[in-house]
Motif scaffolding. Structure first.
Motif, short mmCIF file in Angstrom:
data_model
loop_
_atom_site.label_atom_id
_atom_site.label_comp_id
_atom_site.label_asym_id
_atom_site.label_seq_id
_atom_site.Cartn_x
_atom_site.Cartn_y
_atom_site.Cartn_z
N THR A 165 -4.25 80.19 48.83
CA THR A 165 -4.38 80.86 50.13
C THR A 165 -5.73 80.48 50.73
OG1 THR A 165 -5.46 82.88 49.32
CG2 THR A 165 -3.06 82.81 49.24
N CYS A 166 -5.77 80.48 52.05
CA CYS A 166 -7.01 80.15 52.75
C CYS A 166 -7.32 81.20 53.80
CB CYS A 166 -6.91 78.78 53.43
SG CYS A 166 -6.83 77.39 52.28
N ASN A 167 -8.59 81.37 54.06
CA ASN A 167 -9.03 82.21 55.18
C ASN A 167 -8.30 81.74 56.43
OD1 ASN A 167 -10.81 82.61 57.65
ND2 ASN A 167 -11.93 83.85 56.16
N LYS A 168 -7.62 82.65 57.10
CA LYS A 168 -6.74 82.25 58.21
C LYS A 168 -7.52 81.62 59.36
CE LYS A 168 -2.94 83.73 61.17
NZ LYS A 168 -2.32 82.39 60.98
N GLU A 169 -8.69 82.14 59.67
CA GLU A 169 -9.48 81.55 60.76
C GLU A 169 -9.90 80.12 60.41
OE1 GLU A 169 -12.78 83.96 61.88
OE2 GLU A 169 -11.54 85.63 62.60
N VAL A 170 -10.27 79.92 59.16
CA VAL A 170 -10.64 78.57 58.73
C VAL A 170 -9.44 77.64 58.81
CG1 VAL A 170 -11.35 77.19 56.73
CG2 VAL A 170 -12.54 79.33 57.26
N PHE A 171 -8.30 78.11 58.31
CA PHE A 171 -7.10 77.26 58.31
C PHE A 171 -6.62 76.96 59.73
CE2 PHE A 171 -2.53 76.40 57.90
CZ PHE A 171 -2.57 75.38 56.97
N ASP A 172 -6.62 77.97 60.59
CA ASP A 172 -6.16 77.77 61.97
C ASP A 172 -7.05 76.80 62.73
OD1 ASP A 172 -4.07 79.49 61.52
OD2 ASP A 172 -4.94 81.19 62.60
N ALA A 173 -8.31 76.72 62.33
CA ALA A 173 -9.24 75.82 63.02
C ALA A 173 -9.15 74.38 62.53
CB ALA A 173 -10.68 76.32 62.84
N MET A 174 -8.42 74.14 61.44
CA MET A 174 -8.27 72.79 60.93
C MET A 174 -7.32 71.98 61.81
SD MET A 174 -7.86 73.76 56.86
CE MET A 174 -7.11 72.19 56.47
N PRO A 175 -7.52 70.68 61.91
CA PRO A 175 -6.57 69.84 62.64
C PRO A 175 -5.17 69.96 62.04
CG PRO A 175 -8.56 68.61 62.12
CD PRO A 175 -8.66 69.90 61.38
N ALA A 176 -4.15 69.81 62.87
CA ALA A 176 -2.77 70.01 62.42
C ALA A 176 -2.42 69.09 61.25
CB ALA A 176 -1.81 69.77 63.58
N HIS A 177 -2.92 67.85 61.27
CA HIS A 177 -2.55 66.94 60.18
C HIS A 177 -3.24 67.34 58.88
CE1 HIS A 177 -6.28 65.02 61.62
NE2 HIS A 177 -6.29 64.28 60.53
N HIS A 178 -4.41 67.98 58.96
CA HIS A 178 -5.06 68.48 57.75
C HIS A 178 -4.27 69.65 57.18
CE1 HIS A 178 -9.38 66.78 58.60
NE2 HIS A 178 -8.43 65.86 58.64
N GLN A 179 -3.79 70.52 58.04
CA GLN A 179 -2.96 71.64 57.60
C GLN A 179 -1.71 71.14 56.87
OE1 GLN A 179 -2.08 73.93 61.10
NE2 GLN A 179 -4.14 74.79 61.29
N LYS A 180 -1.09 70.13 57.45
CA LYS A 180 0.14 69.61 56.86
C LYS A 180 -0.14 68.95 55.51
CE LYS A 180 4.44 67.32 58.06
NZ LYS A 180 5.25 66.76 59.18
N ILE A 229 -0.65 79.03 51.64
CA ILE A 229 -0.43 77.58 51.74
C ILE A 229 0.74 77.16 50.86
CG2 ILE A 229 -1.51 75.31 51.61
CD1 ILE A 229 -2.82 77.35 53.56
N GLY A 230 0.87 77.76 49.68
CA GLY A 230 1.98 77.42 48.80
C GLY A 230 1.82 78.02 47.42
N TRP A 231 2.83 77.78 46.58
CA TRP A 231 2.88 78.29 45.20
C TRP A 231 2.88 77.15 44.21
CZ3 TRP A 231 7.61 82.15 45.03
CH2 TRP A 231 7.19 83.41 45.48
N TRP A 232 2.48 77.45 42.98
CA TRP A 232 2.73 76.59 41.83
C TRP A 232 3.08 77.48 40.66
CZ3 TRP A 232 -2.22 74.78 39.00
CH2 TRP A 232 -3.32 75.55 39.37
N ILE A 233 4.23 77.20 40.02
CA ILE A 233 4.83 78.10 39.04
C ILE A 233 5.08 77.34 37.74
CG2 ILE A 233 6.77 79.64 38.59
CD1 ILE A 233 7.26 79.65 41.65
N TYR A 234 4.53 77.85 36.64
CA TYR A 234 4.66 77.13 35.38
C TYR A 234 5.90 77.50 34.59
CZ TYR A 234 2.24 81.20 33.22
OH TYR A 234 1.86 82.46 32.81
#
Length: 341
Positions: free
Chosen positions: A244-259, A145-150
């Motif tokens: 990071t998210c379980n890919k099946e869980v993430f793919d099943a989310m509505p597009a606007h939730h993913q964004k 999903i993304g990074w965060w770097i200190y």
């Protein structure tokens, strides 16, 4: 008719994987996420800010249950726990997964690559990083999903560390993996030990220095109450935490939730870099007042370290995913002028 029934069942299953439906027809996503950070730490508070933003931007459609301080499984097990469905997502770091695939070294702690969090983040979002990393995460059933770097880490040392030559015979605490190889080549004597053993090892003289964390965090650990030398800004290590998210869980989310999840991570990345830039600058000023010597490395010395680090990268680029990531990093570092063609 049977085919239609199967399709309907599959669609229902996908919806349930991501969440349920609200009474007004809007989808809701419920996620269980674990992080190794405690809620009272700076990073923990930043993670809570991410949760608040996601829930607010989704108008309550996304609900996150956070498990702090690796309270469900050990930090190193968080990735697999999400992949297997024990959790939905995890906020640890790729460095925990190098035993699974050495490619995770190049998303966890690149070492000798970028100077600032902003450069490293620009590789991820604008230098082909996400495209290069996606196959690695997807291979194990996960979505990055993304990074965060200190930011860059600083050493704590009982003697000056102003140049590469100062590493000769320098005994220091090192995490396992690529770092030990790099510093052995530079003449140092890295000793792998648990994070919790650093303070006592410095106090008793078992080690001359330590690679622990960023300057502000090192202050919090009390390391500069024992030793009087550090380097700032740091240069050798800039680990990235990820979501990071379980890919099946993430793919099943509505597009606007993913964004929302991904844009929220971009906000978290910026806030994290800015927060620690301020905290480290304040720590540096305080340490100078107390007489701790902070060394800023000259460009030619930084180039020596970067060359040694990047010469070690091929030793860990032993899988297709690792090779692809190294090639992507090298191309972008060349574009930024941090390495010569």
């Amino acid at each position: 008719m049977k085919l239609l029934k199967k399709a309907v069942c599959a669609a229902v299953a996908a919806t349930l994987a991501a969440g349920t439906a609200m009474a007004d027809g809007h989808a809701t996503t419920k996620l269980r996420i674990q992080t190794h950070y405690a809620p009272e730490t700076v990073s923990g508070k930043l993670a809570q800010g991410y949760i608040d933003n996601v829930q607010d931007m989704s108008n309550g459609e996304i609900a996150i249950e956070m498990f702090w301080s690796s309270s469900v499984v050990k930090s190193v097990e968080g990735f697999d726990a999400a992949a297997s469905g024990i959790l939905d997502c995890e906020m640890h770091g790729g460095g925990y997964q190098t035993g699974k695939n050495p490619a995770f070294q190049f998303v966890g702690d690149i070492m000798g690559g970028y100077d600032t969090p902003y450069q490293q983040l620009s590789w991820l979002y604008y230098g082909g990083g996400l495209e290069a990393a996606a196959p690695l995460y997807n291979k194990y059933g996960m979505e990055l999903i993304g990074w965060w770097i200190y930011g860059q880490e600083s050493f704590a040392s009982s003697k000056p560390i102003e140049k590469v030559a100062d590493f000769k015979d320098w005994k220091f605490r090192s995490p396992p993996g690529m770092e030990t190889k790099i510093f052995e080549k530079l003449g140092a004597s890295p000793i792998v030990m648990d994070f919790t053993e650093i303070f006592t090892a410095l106090e008793t003289g078992i080690i001359d220095g330590a690679d622990a964390s960023g300057l502000a965090n090192n202050v919090g650990l009390g390391l500069y109450d024992i030793v009087n030398y550090a380097n700032f800004p740091g240069f050798h290590s800039m680990p990235s935490d990820h979501l990071t998210c379980n890919k099946e869980v993430f793919d099943a989310m509505p597009a606007h939730h993913q964004k929302i999840m991904k844009v929220g991570m971009e906000s978290l990345a910026l806030r994290t870099a800015l927060t620690f830039e301020k905290a480290n600058a304040e720590a540096a000023a305080s340490l100078r007042e107390k007489g701790v010597v902070l060394s800023q490395w000259a460009p030619e010395e930084l180039a020596k370290f970067r060359a040694a680090a990047q010469a070690t990268w091929p030793e860990f680029a032993t899988t297709p995913e690792a090779k692809a990531l190294v090639e992507s990093h090298m191309a972008y570092l060349t574009q930024l002028g941090l390495v010569s063609e």
